[in-house]
Scaffold this motif. Structure first.
Motif, PDB file in Angstrom:
ATOM      1  N   UNK A   1      28.380  33.243  42.200  1.00 40.46           N
ATOM      2  CA  UNK A   1      28.629  32.081  41.412  1.00 40.46           C
ATOM      3  C   UNK A   1      28.787  31.007  42.057  1.00 40.46           C
ATOM      4  N   UNK A   2      28.576  29.911  41.856  1.00 46.47           N
ATOM      5  CA  UNK A   2      29.209  28.578  42.306  1.00 46.47           C
ATOM      6  C   UNK A   2      30.842  28.565  42.481  1.00 46.47           C
ATOM      7  N   UNK A   3      31.094  27.834  43.396  1.00 47.09           N
ATOM      8  CA  UNK A   3      32.714  27.886  43.900  1.00 47.09           C
ATOM      9  C   UNK A   3      33.503  27.173  42.584  1.00 47.09           C
ATOM     10  N   UNK A   4      34.414  27.783  41.758  1.00 47.98           N
ATOM     11  CA  UNK A   4      35.032  27.290  40.886  1.00 47.98           C
ATOM     12  C   UNK A   4      36.148  26.254  41.095  1.00 47.98           C
ATOM     13  N   UNK A   5      36.566  25.318  40.463  1.00 41.67           N
ATOM     14  CA  UNK A   5      37.645  24.444  40.850  1.00 41.67           C
ATOM     15  C   UNK A   5      38.791  25.305  40.099  1.00 41.67           C
ATOM     16  N   UNK A   6      38.525  25.829  38.921  1.00 41.24           N
ATOM     17  CA  UNK A   6      40.082  26.732  38.147  1.00 41.24           C
ATOM     18  C   UNK A   6      39.160  27.793  37.559  1.00 41.24           C
ATOM     19  N   UNK A   7      39.933  28.821  37.481  1.00 44.73           N
ATOM     20  CA  UNK A   7      39.557  30.170  36.809  1.00 44.73           C
ATOM     21  C   UNK A   7      40.408  30.931  35.742  1.00 44.73           C
ATOM     22  N   UNK A   8      40.009  30.863  34.700  1.00 39.67           N
ATOM     23  CA  UNK A   8      40.816  31.939  33.897  1.00 39.67           C
ATOM     24  C   UNK A   8      40.475  33.220  33.599  1.00 39.67           C
ATOM     25  N   UNK A   9      41.431  34.149  33.982  1.00 39.95           N
ATOM     26  CA  UNK A   9      41.233  35.478  33.767  1.00 39.95           C
ATOM     27  C   UNK A   9      41.831  36.121  32.726  1.00 39.95           C
ATOM     28  N   UNK A  10      40.834  36.538  31.696  1.00 42.65           N
ATOM     29  CA  UNK A  10      41.135  36.987  30.226  1.00 42.65           C
ATOM     30  C   UNK A  10      41.211  38.139  30.309  1.00 42.65           C
ATOM     31  N   UNK A  11      40.465  38.999  31.255  1.00 40.41           N
ATOM     32  CA  UNK A  11      40.205  40.616  31.065  1.00 40.41           C
ATOM     33  C   UNK A  11      39.979  40.988  32.481  1.00 40.41           C
ATOM     34  N   UNK A  12      40.177  42.246  32.811  1.00 37.06           N
ATOM     35  CA  UNK A  12      39.784  42.827  34.161  1.00 37.06           C
ATOM     36  C   UNK A  12      41.393  43.188  34.843  1.00 37.06           C
ATOM     37  N   UNK A  13      41.316  43.969  35.804  1.00 33.01           N
ATOM     38  CA  UNK A  13      42.515  44.430  36.401  1.00 33.01           C
ATOM     39  C   UNK A  13      42.881  43.592  37.659  1.00 33.01           C
ATOM     40  N   UNK A  14      43.344  44.349  38.632  1.00 34.45           N
ATOM     41  CA  UNK A  14      43.842  43.699  39.822  1.00 34.45           C
ATOM     42  C   UNK A  14      42.577  43.390  40.604  1.00 34.45           C
ATOM     43  N   UNK A  15      41.818  44.446  40.636  1.00 29.24           N
ATOM     44  CA  UNK A  15      40.346  43.870  41.585  1.00 29.24           C
ATOM     45  C   UNK A  15      39.775  42.829  41.096  1.00 29.24           C
ATOM     46  N   UNK A  16      39.929  42.378  40.035  1.00 26.66           N
ATOM     47  CA  UNK A  16      39.249  41.282  39.395  1.00 26.66           C
ATOM     48  C   UNK A  16      40.101  39.887  39.826  1.00 26.66           C
ATOM     49  N   UNK A  17      41.271  40.116  39.715  1.00 22.06           N
ATOM     50  CA  UNK A  17      42.235  38.793  40.388  1.00 22.06           C
ATOM     51  C   UNK A  17      41.873  38.697  41.756  1.00 22.06           C
ATOM     52  N   UNK A  18      41.891  39.874  42.437  1.00 18.87           N
ATOM     53  CA  UNK A  18      41.717  39.724  43.888  1.00 18.87           C
ATOM     54  C   UNK A  18      40.510  38.980  44.240  1.00 18.87           C
ATOM     55  N   UNK A  19      39.317  39.365  43.613  1.00 17.96           N
ATOM     56  CA  UNK A  19      38.022  38.672  43.811  1.00 17.96           C
ATOM     57  C   UNK A  19      38.183  37.388  43.414  1.00 17.96           C
ATOM     58  N   UNK A  20      38.874  36.860  42.556  1.00 15.15           N
ATOM     59  CA  UNK A  20      39.090  35.508  42.317  1.00 15.15           C
ATOM     60  C   UNK A  20      39.667  34.662  43.092  1.00 15.15           C
ATOM     61  N   UNK A  21      40.907  35.285  43.743  1.00 13.83           N
ATOM     62  CA  UNK A  21      41.745  34.355  44.444  1.00 13.83           C
ATOM     63  C   UNK A  21      41.018  34.288  45.846  1.00 13.83           C
ATOM     64  N   UNK A  22      40.162  35.385  46.000  1.00  9.78           N
ATOM     65  CA  UNK A  22      39.560  35.326  47.392  1.00  9.78           C
ATOM     66  C   UNK A  22      38.543  34.078  47.504  1.00  9.78           C
TER      67      UNK A  22
END
Length: 427
Positions: free
Chosen positions: A342-363
């Motif tokens: 996916x193209x690089x985001x400026x901001x992300x809302x995490x409304x679902x998923x576990x720690x692995x999703x958050x880790x992938x987002x902050x990466x």
């Protein structure tokens, strides 16, 4: 069967507001025209063929009727307009009437006014007070540091100047652009309100220089010098402010959703504020559910990618986006795998998923990450993960109680489930 009559497009030609000669395309189309439509001043400014019919613009309906008849009969037709006719001009009305068009624009009056002032205008808001309530144009001048207003009799520099009394603004009024009577004057709102202005004119509203700067030149006799603009007078991001007419943090009833799988409006208000959506930014809505967060970011001008693993929820997101007339790119798949590519985001809302999703987002290191958590045991790990990735973290628990009716006309408070909202921001 008789051959069909060829649908000849109406040629709409702009006459340059800066006073330049007409576009070279005008001469051949005018020579072949059987019908020429335009304001009296435009008809007088060009060599209308002796055999062509003319319609002088006043009320538009008769002109539209004549043009439709000409198109149906295959008669070449020309419409003369000011500047760029697709910019707050006649093209919109001609298209709405179903007429086939060829448009040959010239320099718009707004572009000409800024050019006369020697000012850049890629950060300007352009509004019109012509043929509509002038209050939105006035409020734009009150709110924004650089605004161009297309004026009208009764909604011009005098009226706008009167409405800007008390606001720190300088006005540049450009009258009769591109003619021998052209006049450019720099005035205060109070001076604009006290004078009579010639029509047509364009008004530029500029944030006044900061008092800490050297004092601006006094308003000079005509012709006035270009007004100076404070260093902070134009938005550094070159964007006018905008907000959806219908607002945001909309009630859940404005969205289709299943089993209350939707971010509640009270929570959504804070989440959207923390995401800071605007034109030029890309927001991911991960675990999008109904898509309400992403849709409201799109309403505020952001580009949005919604990631949702449930195909049925994906269909709901599409329906909601269509209902709110915004574009949301839907990626159907399970995060974090679906985030790859996916193209690089400026901001992300995490409304679902576990720690692995958050880790992938902050990466991916977006500027801001916002997430909502209902389970308290997930708060500390999420805060730790964000901080370990270099984010400064803020958090709030939101607990709302909504009015609910009781029998007999009484009212009670009905509590909604408390939610923790975390915001991570890169320094």
């Amino acid at each position: 069967m008789a051959p069909m009559t060829r649908m000849e497009p109406v040629t709409v030609v702009g006459l340059d507001a800066a006073g330049a000669p007409p576009h070279p395309a005008l001469a051949p189309v005018l020579a072949a025209a059987g019908l020429v439509v335009g304001a009296a001043r435009h008809l007088a400014a060009v060599p209308v063929p002796a055999g062509a019919d003319t319609v002088t613009l006043g009320p538009l309906a008769p002109a539209l009727h004549r043009l439709a008849r000409a198109v149906a009969a295959g008669v070449p037709s020309v419409v003369l307009a000011s500047g760029d006719p697709g910019f707050f001009g006649i093209v919109r009305r001609l298209r709405a009437a179903g007429l086939p068009l060829r448009v040959v624009p010239a320099v718009s009056s707004v572009a000409a006014a800024f050019a006369r002032a020697g000012l850049p205008w890629d950060g300007a808001a352009v509004v019109t007070a012509h043929g509509r309530d002038p209050r939105p144009a006035l409020n734009a001048c009150r709110a924004l540091p650089l605004v161009a207003v297309l004026t009208a009799p009764g909604a011009g520099a005098a009226e706008l100047g009167a409405g800007l009394a008390g606001w720190s603004r300088r006005l540049l009024v450009a009258e009769h652009l591109g003619t021998d009577a052209e006049r450019i004057r720099a005035v205060t709102p109070e001076q604009a309100a006290a004078q009579t202005w010639s029509d047509p004119h364009v008004l530029l509203s500029l944030a006044a220089p900061d008092p800490a700067e050297s004092a601006p030149d006094p308003v000079a006799p005509d012709p006035a010098p270009a007004p100076r603009v404070a260093a902070g007078g134009m938005r550094s991001d070159n964007q006018p402010a905008a907000a959806p007419a219908g607002g945001w943090a909309l009630p859940e009833t404005r969205y289709a959703h299943r089993d209350s799988m939707i971010t509640k409006s009270e929570v959504r208000a804070l989440v959207v504020a923390r995401l800071r959506p605007r034109l030029g930014r890309l927001v991911w809505d991960v675990g999008a559910g109904s898509g309400s967060v992403g849709i409201e970011c799109a309403l505020l001008g952001a580009a949005v990618v919604a990631v949702e693993q449930d195909p049925q929820a994906g269909a709901t997101i599409r329906a909601n986006a269509t209902a709110h007339a915004v574009t949301v790119r839907l990626v159907t798949g399970r995060a974090p795998q679906a985030l790859a590519g996916l193209p690089e985001p400026d901001a992300v809302f995490v409304g679902g998923g576990g720690a692995d999703v958050l880790a992938a987002v902050v990466a991916r290191q977006p500027e801001r990450v916002v997430l909502t958590l209902a389970a308290l045991d997930r708060v500390a790990p999420a805060v730790g993960l964000l901080r370990a990735a270099g984010y400064t973290v803020e958090g709030s628990q939101l607990s709302a109680a909504r009015l609910a009716d009781l029998p007999g006309g009484s009212i009670r408070l009905a509590a909604t489930n408390p939610v923790v909202v975390l915001t991570g921001e890169r320094p």
